[in-house]
Scaffold this motif. Structure first.
Motif, PDB file in Angstrom:
ATOM      1  N   ASP A 130     -21.042  42.903   6.661  1.00 35.37           N
ATOM      2  CA  ASP A 130     -20.052  43.893   7.093  1.00 35.37           C
ATOM      3  C   ASP A 130     -18.906  43.182   7.794  1.00 35.37           C
ATOM      4  O   ASP A 130     -19.133  42.370   8.707  1.00 35.37           O
ATOM      5  CB  ASP A 130     -20.683  44.906   8.055  1.00 35.37           C
ATOM      6  N   PHE A 131     -17.668  43.512   7.388  1.00 38.66           N
ATOM      7  CA  PHE A 131     -16.481  42.845   7.911  1.00 38.66           C
ATOM      8  C   PHE A 131     -15.522  43.875   8.520  1.00 38.66           C
ATOM      9  O   PHE A 131     -14.685  44.446   7.809  1.00 38.66           O
ATOM     10  CB  PHE A 131     -15.749  42.096   6.798  1.00 38.66           C
ATOM     11  N   PRO A 132     -15.611  44.137   9.830  1.00 36.51           N
ATOM     12  CA  PRO A 132     -14.626  45.024  10.461  1.00 36.51           C
ATOM     13  C   PRO A 132     -13.256  44.335  10.505  1.00 36.51           C
ATOM     14  O   PRO A 132     -13.168  43.109  10.615  1.00 36.51           O
ATOM     15  CB  PRO A 132     -15.173  45.213  11.882  1.00 36.51           C
ATOM     16  N   THR A 151      -9.212  50.876  11.187  1.00 43.02           N
ATOM     17  CA  THR A 151     -10.650  51.093  11.377  1.00 43.02           C
ATOM     18  C   THR A 151     -11.458  50.669  10.143  1.00 43.02           C
ATOM     19  O   THR A 151     -12.659  50.925  10.078  1.00 43.02           O
ATOM     20  CB  THR A 151     -10.937  52.570  11.702  1.00 43.02           C
ATOM     21  N   ASN A 152     -10.808  50.021   9.186  1.00 46.55           N
ATOM     22  CA  ASN A 152     -11.510  49.594   7.969  1.00 46.55           C
ATOM     23  C   ASN A 152     -12.700  48.695   8.281  1.00 46.55           C
ATOM     24  O   ASN A 152     -12.613  47.803   9.134  1.00 46.55           O
ATOM     25  CB  ASN A 152     -10.574  48.800   7.047  1.00 46.55           C
ATOM     26  N   VAL A 153     -13.779  48.924   7.561  1.00 51.80           N
ATOM     27  CA  VAL A 153     -14.912  47.999   7.513  1.00 51.80           C
ATOM     28  C   VAL A 153     -15.190  47.750   6.034  1.00 51.80           C
ATOM     29  O   VAL A 153     -15.438  48.697   5.277  1.00 51.80           O
ATOM     30  CB  VAL A 153     -16.172  48.564   8.199  1.00 51.80           C
ATOM     31  N   TRP A 154     -15.113  46.477   5.637  1.00 51.25           N
ATOM     32  CA  TRP A 154     -15.432  46.096   4.260  1.00 51.25           C
ATOM     33  C   TRP A 154     -16.856  45.557   4.228  1.00 51.25           C
ATOM     34  O   TRP A 154     -17.278  44.847   5.145  1.00 51.25           O
ATOM     35  CB  TRP A 154     -14.463  45.030   3.761  1.00 51.25           C
ATOM     36  N   THR A 155     -17.573  45.882   3.192  1.00 52.60           N
ATOM     37  CA  THR A 155     -18.948  45.419   3.038  1.00 52.60           C
ATOM     38  C   THR A 155     -19.094  44.745   1.675  1.00 52.60           C
ATOM     39  O   THR A 155     -18.629  45.277   0.666  1.00 52.60           O
ATOM     40  CB  THR A 155     -19.943  46.593   3.137  1.00 52.60           C
ATOM     41  N   ARG A 171     -13.937  53.826   6.144  1.00 52.72           N
ATOM     42  CA  ARG A 171     -13.337  54.218   7.420  1.00 52.72           C
ATOM     43  C   ARG A 171     -13.465  55.727   7.486  1.00 52.72           C
ATOM     44  O   ARG A 171     -13.781  56.378   6.476  1.00 52.72           O
ATOM     45  CB  ARG A 171     -11.877  53.759   7.534  1.00 52.72           C
ATOM     46  N   PRO A 172     -13.243  56.342   8.641  1.00 52.56           N
ATOM     47  CA  PRO A 172     -13.355  57.804   8.699  1.00 52.56           C
ATOM     48  C   PRO A 172     -12.449  58.467   7.656  1.00 52.56           C
ATOM     49  O   PRO A 172     -11.252  58.183   7.575  1.00 52.56           O
ATOM     50  CB  PRO A 172     -12.891  58.123  10.124  1.00 52.56           C
ATOM     51  N   GLY A 173     -13.036  59.297   6.811  1.00 51.01           N
ATOM     52  CA  GLY A 173     -12.290  60.009   5.794  1.00 51.01           C
ATOM     53  C   GLY A 173     -11.993  59.217   4.529  1.00 51.01           C
ATOM     54  O   GLY A 173     -11.306  59.725   3.633  1.00 51.01           O
TER      55      GLY A 173
END
Length: 197
Positions: A130-132, A151-155, A171-173
């Motif tokens: 996981d990469f915030p 707020t992106n988190v890439w996985t 991210r939210p939404g």
């Protein structure tokens, strides 16, 4: 421009550092070991989420190519139809992995939104990384007036048993998940835009 050039410089420095195993170990991490059998091969993917923002991608063939695999440094161009602008750059820095998104125009010039990403919040051996978004990325998104992306988190997930490589943006939404079938390689695509060869 300052943020972009700072990101680019740090990526170059880190990639030089990344081409080393974790300090003091001389060992390949579990994540890198899972990636190694994929090296040099290409795989077709499909979007498994339902966000309407990805309808354009759904209409195209999606192919990833694990193009280069050096110790601690893996590059994975992503082809969406004829668009060869995107490359995922995975680098091991110490005991963590780093993800950068290298975006290029067709003439090879960097896009204004390039080299964003972050450092993994998970151990180097984990098969799910996981990469915030890191601070330089947040600054870039502010500069380009897309604060929602901060707020992106890439996985990135490698699942050898299931024959899957997965890329996800959350991210939210917003949720995008693309799964690639690593049990069935496809023809290697042309080099990504901006590639030296």
């Amino acid at each position: 421009m300052l943020v972009r050039s700072t990101l680019f410089s740090s990526c170059l420095v880190l990639s030089a550092c990344a081409a080393q195993p974790a300090p003091g170990t001389g060992l390949v991490s579990g994540f890198e070991a899972a990636l190694q059998p994929l090296c040099g091969k290409a795989y077709e993917g499909r979007i498994t989420t339902t966000d309407a923002a990805d309808d354009d991608w759904r209409a195209e063939r999606i192919v990833m190519h694990v193009r280069t695999c050096d110790p601690g440094l893996v590059t994975v161009p992503l082809h969406v139809g004829d668009d060869r602008s995107r490359t995922w750059v995975l680098m091991q820095v110490g005991d963590r992995w780093e993800l950068r998104h290298d975006h290029r125009h067709e003439d090879g010039e960097p896009d204004v939104l390039t080299l964003y990403g972050g450092f993994a919040s998970t151990p180097a051996d984990a098969l799910i990384q996981d990469f915030p978004a890191d601070q330089a990325t947040k600054d870039l998104f502010d500069q380009e007036n897309i604060p929602v992306s901060k707020t992106n988190v890439w996985t990135v997930e490698v699942d050898p048993a299931a024959g899957l490589f997965t890329y996800q943006l959350a991210r939210p939404g917003r949720l995008l998940r693309v799964e690639f079938d690593t049990s069935d390689p496809v023809d290697v695509p042309p080099p990504p835009w901006g590639a030296a060869d």
